[in-house]
Enzyme design. Structure first.
Site, PDB file in Angstrom:
ATOM      1  N   ASP A   1      42.144  43.338  43.499  1.00  0.00           N
ATOM      2  CA  ASP A   1      43.465  42.845  43.083  1.00  0.00           C
ATOM      3  C   ASP A   1      43.299  41.727  42.058  1.00  0.00           C
ATOM      4  O   ASP A   1      44.268  41.260  41.467  1.00  0.00           O
ATOM      5  CB  ASP A   1      44.314  42.417  44.291  1.00  0.00           C
ATOM      6  CG  ASP A   1      43.724  41.246  45.056  1.00  0.00           C
ATOM      7  OD1 ASP A   1      42.541  40.911  44.833  1.00  0.00           O
ATOM      8  OD2 ASP A   1      44.451  40.667  45.895  1.00  0.00           O
TER       9      ASP A   1
ATOM     10  N   GLU B   1      33.606  35.553  50.827  1.00  0.00           N
ATOM     11  CA  GLU B   1      33.738  34.842  49.552  1.00  0.00           C
ATOM     12  C   GLU B   1      33.676  33.333  49.742  1.00  0.00           C
ATOM     13  O   GLU B   1      34.388  32.766  50.583  1.00  0.00           O
ATOM     14  CB  GLU B   1      35.080  35.244  48.893  1.00  0.00           C
ATOM     15  CG  GLU B   1      35.343  34.526  47.580  1.00  0.00           C
ATOM     16  CD  GLU B   1      36.415  35.163  46.727  1.00  0.00           C
ATOM     17  OE1 GLU B   1      36.933  36.247  47.085  1.00  0.00           O
ATOM     18  OE2 GLU B   1      36.745  34.568  45.680  1.00  0.00           O
TER      19      GLU B   1
HETATM   20  O1  KIV Z   1      39.791  41.241  43.878  1.00  0.00           O
HETATM   21  C1  KIV Z   1      38.579  41.048  43.746  1.00  0.00           C
HETATM   22  O2  KIV Z   1      38.019  41.117  42.643  1.00  0.00           O
HETATM   23  C2  KIV Z   1      37.810  40.708  44.931  1.00  0.00           C
HETATM   24  C3  KIV Z   1      36.364  40.409  44.760  1.00  0.00           C
HETATM   25  C4  KIV Z   1      36.184  39.080  44.155  1.00  0.00           C
HETATM   26  C5  KIV Z   1      35.624  40.540  46.015  1.00  0.00           C
HETATM   27  O3  KIV Z   1      38.344  40.683  45.999  1.00  0.00           O
END
Ligand code: KIV
Length: 283
Positions: A47, A185
């Site tokens: 997202d 994260e």
């Molecule tokens: O939306 C995204 O790019 C993510 C990654 C950073 C894991 O959730």
């Protein structure tokens, strides 16, 4: 030689064998082809498309329709990598039924092989129901951008024993609910390692240190499309943005000074045909 397609089982085996898993975001067909050809194991239509390619300030506004559109494009570009679609804010938070319906769309309408949801214990019941309905689910803990304001902004999570314990408990709850993969994260490296060792499912870190079962980066950060601020956990492997800017700027100059297109870029018409055309116009 065609490499073997990555499946959920492959990822499980990679963890068991201690083989690091690679994940990168992709939002369109050419990027999908490039990352697949480069040998990536999993492509995530994050997202993060919201801010990275759609110009929104954060991930909150992006819709299911928008992410389905990007997921379909990535599907067409992948051969080997496992495709994970990210479920946007409020597409799984309202009810279990809503989560199953929206998650199912990523599989049925966009060719995703799994979906990712953010959140801990509170989302475990939803994850269990989605898995029961046949939707493979990836969890996402630590810094969860969809609820960043509730976490005090984009900051490292789990720096106290109490907050770290909560992340461990949430990770166990997601695993228990049937998630087959966890994205972790922005947590301290030792917490990343501890959670990876505690869980039987693979843990993919982003800013979670070197000892998780794999790593994920946002494609545009990895290749350096933008040159401004980047979080501490980002490593830029190229400066593609500078290359693109310089290419477009040279194109502009060459159009202005008429050095592009050159002879080799032009199509020809035989002399006699062109003369005939001229004569027909003079009549
Ligand atoms: O939306 C995204 O790019 C993510 C990654 C950073 C894991 O959730």
């Amino acid at each position: 030689m065609e490499q073997k397609k990555i499946s959920l089982t492959t990822l499980k085996e990679m963890k068991q064998q201690g083989v690091p898993i690679t994940m990168v975001t992709a939002y369109d067909y050419p990027t999908a082809r490039i990352v697949d050809e480069a040998g990536i194991d999993t492509a995530l239509v994050g997202d993060s498309a919201a801010n990275v390619v759609l110009g929104y300030p954060d991930t909150i506004p992006v819709t299911v329709e928008e992410l389905l559109h990007h997921t379909r494009a990535v599907r067409r570009g992948l051969r080997r990598a496992l495709l994970i679609g990210d479920m946007p804010f409020m597409s799984y938070n309202v009810s279990v039924e809503q989560a199953i319906a929206n998650g199912g769309r990523f599989l049925k309408e966009a060719g995703a092989e799994a979906v990712k949801v953010e959140g801990g214990g509170w989302v475990a019941k939803t994850v269990a129901a989605m898995v029961e309905a046949g939707i493979p689910v990836v969890g996402h803990l630590g810094l969860t951008p969809q609820t960043a304001s509730m976490l005090g902004g984009y900051r490292v999570q789990g720096r106290t024993a109490e907050s770290a314990r909560k992340i461990v408990d949430d990770a166990l709850a997601l695993q228990q609910a049937g998630a087959f993969l966890l994205v972790l994260e922005c947590v301290p490296d030792r917490l990343g390692e501890l959670i990876s060792k505690t869980l039987v499912i693979p843990v993919i870190g982003i800013g979670a240190g070197p000892n998780t079962d794999g790593q994920v980066l946002v494609f545009h950060d990895l290749v350096g499309i933008q040159s401004g601020f980047a979080p501490k956990f980002v490593k830029r492997y190229a400066k593609v943005g500078d290359e693109i800017r310089s290419a477009v700027s040279r194109y502009c100059s060459e159009v202005k000074d008429r050095t592009f297109p050159a002879d080799e870029h032009c199509f020809r018409i035989p002399d006699e045909e062109f003369d005939a055309l001229r004569r027909s116009l003079e009549r």
